[in-house]
Design a protein around this motif. Structure first.
Motif, PDB file in Angstrom:
ATOM      1  N   ASN A 157       0.775  -1.246   0.000  1.00 16.88           N
ATOM      2  CA  ASN A 157       0.000   0.000   0.000  1.00 16.88           C
ATOM      3  C   ASN A 157       0.804   1.293   0.000  1.00 16.88           C
ATOM      4  O   ASN A 157       0.303   2.324   0.425  1.00 16.88           O
ATOM      5  N   GLY A 158       2.031   1.270  -0.505  1.00 16.81           N
ATOM      6  CA  GLY A 158       2.818   2.495  -0.530  1.00 16.81           C
ATOM      7  C   GLY A 158       2.685   3.246  -1.846  1.00 16.81           C
ATOM      8  O   GLY A 158       2.056   2.787  -2.795  1.00 16.81           O
ATOM      9  N   ASP A 159       3.296   4.410  -1.889  1.00 15.45           N
ATOM     10  CA  ASP A 159       3.350   5.216  -3.109  1.00 15.45           C
ATOM     11  C   ASP A 159       4.245   4.484  -4.111  1.00 15.45           C
ATOM     12  O   ASP A 159       5.412   4.246  -3.839  1.00 15.45           O
ATOM     13  N   PRO A 160       3.735   4.117  -5.288  1.00 15.99           N
ATOM     14  CA  PRO A 160       4.482   3.290  -6.228  1.00 15.99           C
ATOM     15  C   PRO A 160       5.358   4.061  -7.214  1.00 15.99           C
ATOM     16  O   PRO A 160       5.935   3.468  -8.124  1.00 15.99           O
ATOM     17  N   GLY A 161       5.463   5.364  -7.086  1.00 14.92           N
ATOM     18  CA  GLY A 161       6.149   6.177  -8.091  1.00 14.92           C
ATOM     19  C   GLY A 161       7.653   5.969  -8.150  1.00 14.92           C
ATOM     20  O   GLY A 161       8.298   5.628  -7.162  1.00 14.92           O
ATOM     21  N   ILE A 162       8.207   6.202  -9.328  1.00 16.06           N
ATOM     22  CA  ILE A 162       9.651   6.106  -9.524  1.00 16.06           C
ATOM     23  C   ILE A 162      10.342   7.115  -8.616  1.00 16.06           C
ATOM     24  O   ILE A 162       9.957   8.276  -8.528  1.00 16.06           O
ATOM     25  N   GLY A 163      11.389   6.664  -7.909  1.00 21.44           N
ATOM     26  CA  GLY A 163      12.165   7.537  -7.033  1.00 21.44           C
ATOM     27  C   GLY A 163      11.557   7.757  -5.660  1.00 21.44           C
ATOM     28  O   GLY A 163      12.106   8.515  -4.857  1.00 21.44           O
ATOM     29  N   VAL A 164      10.450   7.104  -5.351  1.00 20.87           N
ATOM     30  CA  VAL A 164       9.806   7.265  -4.041  1.00 20.87           C
ATOM     31  C   VAL A 164      10.563   6.426  -3.005  1.00 20.87           C
ATOM     32  O   VAL A 164      10.903   5.267  -3.242  1.00 20.87           O
ATOM     33  N   ARG A 165      10.814   7.020  -1.846  1.00 20.13           N
ATOM     34  CA  ARG A 165      11.532   6.331  -0.771  1.00 20.13           C
ATOM     35  C   ARG A 165      10.625   5.318  -0.081  1.00 20.13           C
ATOM     36  O   ARG A 165       9.500   5.633   0.295  1.00 20.13           O
ATOM     37  N   ILE A 166      11.154   4.111   0.084  1.00 22.60           N
ATOM     38  CA  ILE A 166      10.445   3.053   0.820  1.00 22.60           C
ATOM     39  C   ILE A 166      10.860   3.098   2.293  1.00 22.60           C
ATOM     40  O   ILE A 166      10.025   3.019   3.192  1.00 22.60           O
ATOM     41  N   THR A 167      12.159   3.246   2.547  1.00 23.31           N
ATOM     42  CA  THR A 167      12.714   3.291   3.901  1.00 23.31           C
ATOM     43  C   THR A 167      14.132   3.840   3.823  1.00 23.31           C
ATOM     44  O   THR A 167      14.655   4.070   2.726  1.00 23.31           O
ATOM     45  N   THR A 168      14.762   4.023   4.971  1.00 20.72           N
ATOM     46  CA  THR A 168      16.171   4.418   5.035  1.00 20.72           C
ATOM     47  C   THR A 168      16.894   3.465   5.978  1.00 20.72           C
ATOM     48  O   THR A 168      16.448   3.244   7.104  1.00 20.72           O
ATOM     49  N   LEU A 169      18.000   2.899   5.502  1.00 20.06           N
ATOM     50  CA  LEU A 169      18.789   1.979   6.314  1.00 20.06           C
ATOM     51  C   LEU A 169      19.609   2.747   7.343  1.00 20.06           C
ATOM     52  O   LEU A 169      20.075   3.856   7.073  1.00 20.06           O
ATOM     53  N   PRO A 170      19.819   2.156   8.522  1.00 19.14           N
ATOM     54  CA  PRO A 170      20.637   2.818   9.538  1.00 19.14           C
ATOM     55  C   PRO A 170      22.108   2.906   9.104  1.00 19.14           C
ATOM     56  O   PRO A 170      22.566   2.120   8.271  1.00 19.14           O
ATOM     57  N   VAL A 171      22.851   3.826   9.697  1.00 27.10           N
ATOM     58  CA  VAL A 171      24.290   3.924   9.479  1.00 27.10           C
ATOM     59  C   VAL A 171      24.914   2.581   9.870  1.00 27.10           C
ATOM     60  O   VAL A 171      24.504   1.953  10.842  1.00 27.10           O
ATOM     61  N   GLY A 172      25.891   2.136   9.096  1.00 28.45           N
ATOM     62  CA  GLY A 172      26.523   0.845   9.336  1.00 28.45           C
ATOM     63  C   GLY A 172      25.894  -0.269   8.522  1.00 28.45           C
ATOM     64  O   GLY A 172      26.407  -1.380   8.477  1.00 28.45           O
ATOM     65  N   PHE A 173      24.761   0.032   7.873  1.00 28.73           N
ATOM     66  CA  PHE A 173      24.035  -0.948   7.066  1.00 28.73           C
ATOM     67  C   PHE A 173      23.921  -0.473   5.615  1.00 28.73           C
ATOM     68  O   PHE A 173      23.056  -0.931   4.884  1.00 28.73           O
ATOM     69  N   ARG A 174      24.776   0.446   5.208  1.00 30.67           N
ATOM     70  CA  ARG A 174      24.619   1.111   3.915  1.00 30.67           C
ATOM     71  C   ARG A 174      25.722   0.712   2.947  1.00 30.67           C
ATOM     72  O   ARG A 174      26.874   0.519   3.361  1.00 30.67           O
ATOM     73  N   PRO A 175      25.399   0.627   1.658  1.00 28.09           N
ATOM     74  CA  PRO A 175      26.425   0.269   0.667  1.00 28.09           C
ATOM     75  C   PRO A 175      27.340   1.456   0.370  1.00 28.09           C
ATOM     76  O   PRO A 175      26.978   2.617   0.587  1.00 28.09           O
ATOM     77  N   GLY A 176      28.520   1.166  -0.171  1.00 29.90           N
ATOM     78  CA  GLY A 176      29.449   2.221  -0.547  1.00 29.90           C
ATOM     79  C   GLY A 176      29.074   2.883  -1.863  1.00 29.90           C
ATOM     80  O   GLY A 176      29.408   4.032  -2.105  1.00 29.90           O
ATOM     81  N   LYS A 177      28.376   2.161  -2.716  1.00 28.51           N
ATOM     82  CA  LYS A 177      27.914   2.673  -4.009  1.00 28.51           C
ATOM     83  C   LYS A 177      26.452   2.279  -4.190  1.00 28.51           C
ATOM     84  O   LYS A 177      25.955   1.389  -3.504  1.00 28.51           O
TER      85      LYS A 177
END
Length: 164
Positions: free
Chosen positions: A99-119
């Protein structure tokens, strides 16, 4: 502590202690080659000759619930909720959301620091019966990729190496 160490020797050399207890271990309480597992952090250490408290070999953060954005919500109690876990440097994201906003570029969530990719990572997810792309950014944002999706449901099941 000696009674616990004696029991560890009997069962094969895995000592389960809290992080505070591990930091207080002395050479006489442990043996080289034992694994020391912290019950409160999920970290696993290997006892070496020069480190009675052990050398870190396994880091497990356990599962952490993700905060969903833009109308996305967990499917329900019977299904996996959106969450993240890091085992050493490998991050795992899982969950069934809807049930979220399905648009291109829409944020689903944000990962915490330490759980993020370098690229930027582009991953394929299953959304309403079709393969769809999501992008994971070094600042932790997980966004709908280049194809709009339906708002009905999306299965998150992806892994990558954390660098931030």
């Amino acid at each position: 502590m000696q009674r616990i160490a004696d029991r560890v020797e009997q069962i094969g050399g895995v000592l389960r202690v809290t992080s505070t207890e591990r930091q207080q271990l002395t050479a006489g309480q442990t043996k080289v080659g034992w694994l020391i597992s912290e019950t409160d952090t999920g970290l696993v250490y290997l006892r070496t000759a020069d480190r009675p408290q052990g050398l870190l070999i396994i880091e497990d953060t356990g599962w952490i619930d993700l905060t969903l954005a833009n109308g996305w919500q967990n499917w329900g109690e019977a299904y996996e909720i959106a969450r993240v876990r890091r085992l050493n440097r490998t991050v795992h994201v899982t969950g069934l959301i809807r049930n979220g906003d399905p648009g291109i570029g829409v944020r689903i969530t944000t990962l915490p620091v330490g759980f993020r990719p370098g690229k930027v990572q582009q991953k394929v997810v299953w959304a309403n019966g079709q393969a769809r792309q999501v992008d994971i950014y070094p600042d932790g944002r997980i966004l709908i990729g280049d194809t709009p999706t339906s708002t009905f449901r999306m299965t998150l099941d992806m892994s990558f190496v954390a660098e931030q």
